[in-house]
Design a protein around this motif. Structure first.
Motif, PDB file in Angstrom:
ATOM      1  N   ILE A 108       1.355   5.308   5.592  1.00 14.23           N
ATOM      2  CA  ILE A 108       2.216   4.398   4.832  1.00 14.23           C
ATOM      3  C   ILE A 108       3.304   3.810   5.731  1.00 14.23           C
ATOM      4  N   GLN A 109       3.910   4.645   6.571  1.00 12.35           N
ATOM      5  CA  GLN A 109       4.955   4.158   7.473  1.00 12.35           C
ATOM      6  C   GLN A 109       4.430   3.054   8.389  1.00 12.35           C
ATOM      7  N   CYS A 158       1.943  -4.936   5.678  1.00  5.46           N
ATOM      8  CA  CYS A 158       0.692  -4.967   4.917  1.00  5.46           C
ATOM      9  C   CYS A 158       0.849  -4.250   3.571  1.00  5.46           C
ATOM     10  N   ALA A 159       2.029  -4.332   2.987  1.00  3.30           N
ATOM     11  CA  ALA A 159       2.300  -3.618   1.740  1.00  3.30           C
ATOM     12  C   ALA A 159       1.348  -4.022   0.619  1.00  3.30           C
ATOM     13  N   ASP A 205      -1.745   0.486  -1.048  1.00  4.21           N
ATOM     14  CA  ASP A 205      -2.275   1.448  -2.020  1.00  4.21           C
ATOM     15  C   ASP A 205      -3.779   1.645  -1.850  1.00  4.21           C
ATOM     16  N   ASP A 206      -4.506   0.540  -1.667  1.00  4.08           N
ATOM     17  CA  ASP A 206      -5.960   0.633  -1.478  1.00  4.08           C
ATOM     18  C   ASP A 206      -6.298   1.392  -0.201  1.00  4.08           C
ATOM     19  N   VAL A 207      -5.586   1.096   0.877  1.00  8.23           N
ATOM     20  CA  VAL A 207      -5.838   1.762   2.154  1.00  8.23           C
ATOM     21  C   VAL A 207      -5.576   3.264   2.021  1.00  8.23           C
ATOM     22  N   ILE A 208      -4.484   3.631   1.392  1.00  8.16           N
ATOM     23  CA  ILE A 208      -4.130   5.045   1.242  1.00  8.16           C
ATOM     24  C   ILE A 208      -5.175   5.783   0.417  1.00  8.16           C
TER      25      ILE A 208
END
Length: 138
Positions: A32-33, A40-41, A45-48
């Motif tokens: 996230i950092q 790329c906020a 969520d999808d990436v995480i």
């Protein structure tokens, strides 16, 4: 989180990991950092979720040893998870009451494209995420 090794470049995060379920939260925090620093906020969520699912699979099927690489490109992000388990994952349809087996359906739904490449030492799962208005070609 106790990565075996960690490399941070301006547009790339590379972690060599021994994944334990209790450490996935710390790994997510690191990801996230970096995603935030790359602005790329919109796709964070999808990436995480995808990274969490792939790391859970590494823990379950590949003795927890893997390399996680996330690269920021002009069009979005490329996530690669490499492990030593040579059997490729399969996208299947699970019964609604099944408690497991939906992870790759999630990966398929949240990525622009994903694929598995078998290597001489295991496999690499590559996922692409385009930023809104842009996309990454497979």
């Amino acid at each position: 989180m106790s990565p075996v090794s960690e490399t941070h470049l301006a547009h790339r995060l590379n972690l060599r990991l021994n994944v334990e379920p209790s450490e996935i939260g710390g790994i997510r925090h690191t990801v996230i950092q970096h995603i935030g620093s790359w602005e790329c906020a919109a796709i964070a969520d999808d990436v995480i979720l995808v990274v969490s699912e792939l790391l859970a699979n590494v823990h379950e099927h590949a003795e927890g040893v893997c390399e996680l690489e996330i690269e920021h490109q002009d069009e979005g992000l490329v996530v690669k998870v490499s492990d030593t388990f040579m059997t490729p994952p399969t996208l299947g349809h699970r019964h609604g009451s099944a408690e497991t087996g939906r992870g790759l359906l999630l990966v398929d739904a949240l990525t622009d494209h994903w694929e598995t490449t078998i290597t001489g030492t295991g496999k690499v799962i590559t996922c692409t995420f385009g930023t809104p208005g842009r996309g990454i070609s497979p």
